[in-house]
Design an enzyme around this catalytic site. Sequence first.
Site, PDB file in Angstrom:
ATOM      1  N   HIS A 184      18.852 -34.554  32.329  1.00 24.98           N
ATOM      2  CA  HIS A 184      18.066 -33.528  31.652  1.00 24.98           C
ATOM      3  C   HIS A 184      18.977 -32.617  30.832  1.00 24.98           C
ATOM      4  O   HIS A 184      18.906 -32.579  29.608  1.00 24.98           O
ATOM      5  CB  HIS A 184      17.286 -32.747  32.704  1.00 24.98           C
ATOM      6  CG  HIS A 184      16.165 -31.900  32.174  1.00 24.98           C
ATOM      7  ND1 HIS A 184      15.937 -31.687  30.839  1.00 24.98           N
ATOM      8  CD2 HIS A 184      15.200 -31.209  32.824  1.00 24.98           C
ATOM      9  CE1 HIS A 184      14.881 -30.909  30.687  1.00 24.98           C
ATOM     10  NE2 HIS A 184      14.417 -30.604  31.879  1.00 24.98           N
ATOM     11  N   HIS A 231      16.352 -40.304  21.230  1.00 26.61           N
ATOM     12  CA  HIS A 231      15.515 -39.426  22.064  1.00 26.61           C
ATOM     13  C   HIS A 231      14.274 -40.198  22.473  1.00 26.61           C
ATOM     14  O   HIS A 231      13.757 -40.983  21.696  1.00 26.61           O
ATOM     15  CB  HIS A 231      15.116 -38.177  21.258  1.00 26.61           C
ATOM     16  CG  HIS A 231      14.614 -37.058  22.114  1.00 26.61           C
ATOM     17  ND1 HIS A 231      13.324 -36.984  22.547  1.00 26.61           N
ATOM     18  CD2 HIS A 231      15.247 -35.961  22.603  1.00 26.61           C
ATOM     19  CE1 HIS A 231      13.174 -35.885  23.280  1.00 26.61           C
ATOM     20  NE2 HIS A 231      14.329 -35.243  23.329  1.00 26.61           N
ATOM     21  N   ASP A 276      21.411 -32.160  21.487  1.00 25.14           N
ATOM     22  CA  ASP A 276      22.716 -32.048  22.141  1.00 25.14           C
ATOM     23  C   ASP A 276      23.886 -32.413  21.243  1.00 25.14           C
ATOM     24  O   ASP A 276      25.041 -32.221  21.631  1.00 25.14           O
ATOM     25  CB  ASP A 276      22.754 -32.964  23.377  1.00 25.14           C
ATOM     26  CG  ASP A 276      21.831 -32.455  24.460  1.00 25.14           C
ATOM     27  OD1 ASP A 276      21.844 -31.232  24.682  1.00 25.14           O
ATOM     28  OD2 ASP A 276      21.113 -33.255  25.071  1.00 25.14           O
TER      29      ASP A 276
HETATM   30  C1  COA Z   1      17.948 -40.360  24.875  1.00 23.08           C
HETATM   31  C2  COA Z   1      17.841 -41.835  25.284  1.00 23.08           C
HETATM   32  C3  COA Z   1      18.054 -41.904  26.824  1.00 23.08           C
HETATM   33  C4  COA Z   1      16.448 -42.343  24.910  1.00 23.08           C
HETATM   34  O1  COA Z   1      16.312 -43.604  25.417  1.00 23.08           O
HETATM   35  P1  COA Z   1      15.047 -44.542  25.184  1.00 23.08           P
HETATM   36  O2  COA Z   1      13.952 -43.796  24.539  1.00 23.08           O
HETATM   37  O3  COA Z   1      14.769 -45.167  26.484  1.00 23.08           O
HETATM   38  O4  COA Z   1      15.566 -45.563  24.099  1.00 23.08           O
HETATM   39  P2  COA Z   1      16.090 -47.027  24.403  1.00 23.08           P
HETATM   40  O5  COA Z   1      17.154 -46.944  25.485  1.00 23.08           O
HETATM   41  O6  COA Z   1      14.915 -47.879  24.651  1.00 23.08           O
HETATM   42  O7  COA Z   1      16.800 -47.408  23.051  1.00 23.08           O
HETATM   43  C5  COA Z   1      16.229 -48.220  22.038  1.00 23.08           C
HETATM   44  C6  COA Z   1      17.332 -49.000  21.364  1.00 23.08           C
HETATM   45  O8  COA Z   1      18.270 -48.088  20.760  1.00 23.08           O
HETATM   46  C7  COA Z   1      19.558 -48.228  21.356  1.00 23.08           C
HETATM   47  N1  COA Z   1      20.073 -46.870  21.573  1.00 23.08           N
HETATM   48  C8  COA Z   1      19.370 -45.799  22.032  1.00 23.08           C
HETATM   49  N2  COA Z   1      20.157 -44.702  22.042  1.00 23.08           N
HETATM   50  C9  COA Z   1      21.358 -45.105  21.576  1.00 23.08           C
HETATM   51  C10 COA Z   1      22.566 -44.429  21.344  1.00 23.08           C
HETATM   52  N3  COA Z   1      22.672 -43.114  21.606  1.00 23.08           N
HETATM   53  N4  COA Z   1      23.608 -45.119  20.868  1.00 23.08           N
HETATM   54  C11 COA Z   1      23.474 -46.428  20.600  1.00 23.08           C
HETATM   55  N5  COA Z   1      22.361 -47.142  20.789  1.00 23.08           N
HETATM   56  C12 COA Z   1      21.314 -46.481  21.277  1.00 23.08           C
HETATM   57  C13 COA Z   1      19.320 -48.934  22.663  1.00 23.08           C
HETATM   58  O9  COA Z   1      20.485 -49.624  23.067  1.00 23.08           O
HETATM   59  C14 COA Z   1      18.190 -49.846  22.316  1.00 23.08           C
HETATM   60  O10 COA Z   1      18.702 -50.897  21.539  1.00 23.08           O
HETATM   61  P3  COA Z   1      18.088 -52.379  21.703  1.00 23.08           P
HETATM   62  O11 COA Z   1      16.678 -52.274  21.230  1.00 23.08           O
HETATM   63  O12 COA Z   1      18.972 -53.241  20.867  1.00 23.08           O
HETATM   64  O13 COA Z   1      18.182 -52.695  23.170  1.00 23.08           O
HETATM   65  C15 COA Z   1      18.900 -42.691  24.549  1.00 23.08           C
HETATM   66  O14 COA Z   1      18.689 -42.627  23.170  1.00 23.08           O
HETATM   67  C16 COA Z   1      20.314 -42.241  24.892  1.00 23.08           C
HETATM   68  O15 COA Z   1      20.856 -42.648  25.926  1.00 23.08           O
HETATM   69  N6  COA Z   1      20.971 -41.398  24.021  1.00 23.08           N
HETATM   70  C17 COA Z   1      22.281 -40.914  24.274  1.00 23.08           C
HETATM   71  C18 COA Z   1      22.271 -39.804  25.333  1.00 23.08           C
HETATM   72  C19 COA Z   1      21.739 -38.521  24.789  1.00 23.08           C
HETATM   73  O16 COA Z   1      22.118 -38.053  23.722  1.00 23.08           O
HETATM   74  N7  COA Z   1      20.847 -37.891  25.585  1.00 23.08           N
HETATM   75  C20 COA Z   1      20.260 -36.602  25.239  1.00 23.08           C
HETATM   76  C21 COA Z   1      18.805 -36.692  24.983  1.00 23.08           C
HETATM   77  S1  COA Z   1      18.186 -35.132  24.461  1.00 23.08           S
END
Ligand code: COA
Length: 435
Positions: free
Chosen positions: A273, A312, A368
């Site tokens: 979070h 996100h 972030d």
């Molecule tokens: C925020 C987050 C957890 C959202 O996840 P989600 O909605 O479940 O998205 P997914 O994990 O399904 O990602 C979709 C695709 O984008 C890719 N992807 C998502 N975020 C990515 C990132 N930050 N860097 C590289 N690739 C990313 C995934 O690998 C996936 O690729 P694929 O379709 O080839 O498998 C994810 O984007 C993330 O881990 N970001 C980095 C951490 C972060 O900044 N968190 C703060 C959130 S406010």
Amino acid sequence: MTDVAANSDSLTVRDNRTGQEYDIPITDGTINAKDLGQIRTDENTPGLATYDPGFVNTASCRSAVTYIDGDKGILEYRGYPIEQLAEKSNFLEVAYLLIHGALPTKAEYDSWVHEITYHTFVHENVKSFMEGFRYDAHPMGMLMASVGALSTFYPDARNIGDADNRHMQIVRMIAKMPTLGAWSFRHAQGKPFVYPDNDLGYTANFLSMLFKMSEKKFEADERLVKALDVLFILHADHGQNASTNAVRSVGSTQVDPYSAVAAGVGALFGPLHGGANEAVLRMLRRIGSTSEIPAFIEGVKDGNEKLMGFGHRVYKNYDPRAKIIKKSAEDVFEVTGTNPLLDIAKELEKIALEDEYFVKRKLYPNVDFYSGLIYEAFQFPPEMFTVLFAIGRTPGWLAQWLELVQDKDQKIARPKQIYTGDRELTFTPSSERWS
Ligand SMILES: CC(C)(COP(=O)(O)OP(=O)(O)OC[C@H]1O[C@@H](n2cnc3c(N)ncnc32)[C@H](O)[C@@H]1OP(=O)(O)O)[C@@H](O)C(=O)NCCC(=O)NCCS
């Protein structure tokens, strides 16, 4: 069981186990989960339910606080776009807006600011117990415990049915969070606690309680005050996120609001979070220079790692808060001197936004991506990042709590489970099992 297709705003479901059809009303794009309960194979089996860990497709409430359209990158508090609030309002006015649902008149605003300013002090015993934490206590743990402990100082807060009483606790909590947050920070640093200075504005007073040493008055640079105030605004609410859900879930037991907000602080403490901004800083440090960015991006595309601060669950467009924070970062660095990590971040963003991998997956900077850089410029240790988030989120938690306790539809939060364990075993006492 009702007349099929009697109502066009409805969902017709055919239960293939029985051949029965059901007409379930659709309201505001949702069906009421209770309506599924009528779908059953016979009188003795439970009705149909939904399975939704993490509430990914289940609305838990009706709310008029915050609107988010992740595809379009829109965030509004009570209908006002976040960009306008960040640029033209201030945190206390936004807090008023979130809590009361409308902007204040001049008299309402003055009285609100006066009330909050004059409730910033905490009981001296709060100071004593905060001093009792271990020397290296995490400030978030201290904050969570201290907010919860306020319920013992204000036992009247249990009277949640009384509107004046609710207002009193809301004022107290918004006023005291910076005091508790600053003292959590000072404790870890081994520095004496600084009392609130009621001549200062909300955010300037917070900075004074954090950083004042022997000087008579601590007056932070106005640009830094503004940047932190904007960060508080950006974090003030975000719909039914994990910590708000925790506040609502605990609040649904009709406990006092200090206990409910303490639960929100606990939820925010978790790395999923409140913790990604710290990971962004670690990543930028590891990249080290703009010339290393292409190799880093290749590594991300090969699936070796993630570009932290990008992507996100809700926003599939530029997170509107990230744009504002980027501008704030530039303002802050004007005061504190530039940080080479900002150049790396900006270049990284530019390259990523043009790259097919990120474009195709709709990966944009999130809140972030730049916030950790700002916090670092203020010389906050990473443990403090979530404390800042919690202070900003407090009006949002309270606005949602207020909505919850006045919502006749709400009930004690009690999700269903799908039981997967054993049944009807025969118990053998330990004296027999162990002999
Ligand atoms: C925020 C987050 C957890 C959202 O996840 P989600 O909605 O479940 O998205 P997914 O994990 O399904 O990602 C979709 C695709 O984008 C890719 N992807 C998502 N975020 C990515 C990132 N930050 N860097 C590289 N690739 C990313 C995934 O690998 C996936 O690729 P694929 O379709 O080839 O498998 C994810 O984007 C993330 O881990 N970001 C980095 C951490 C972060 O900044 N968190 C703060 C959130 S406010």
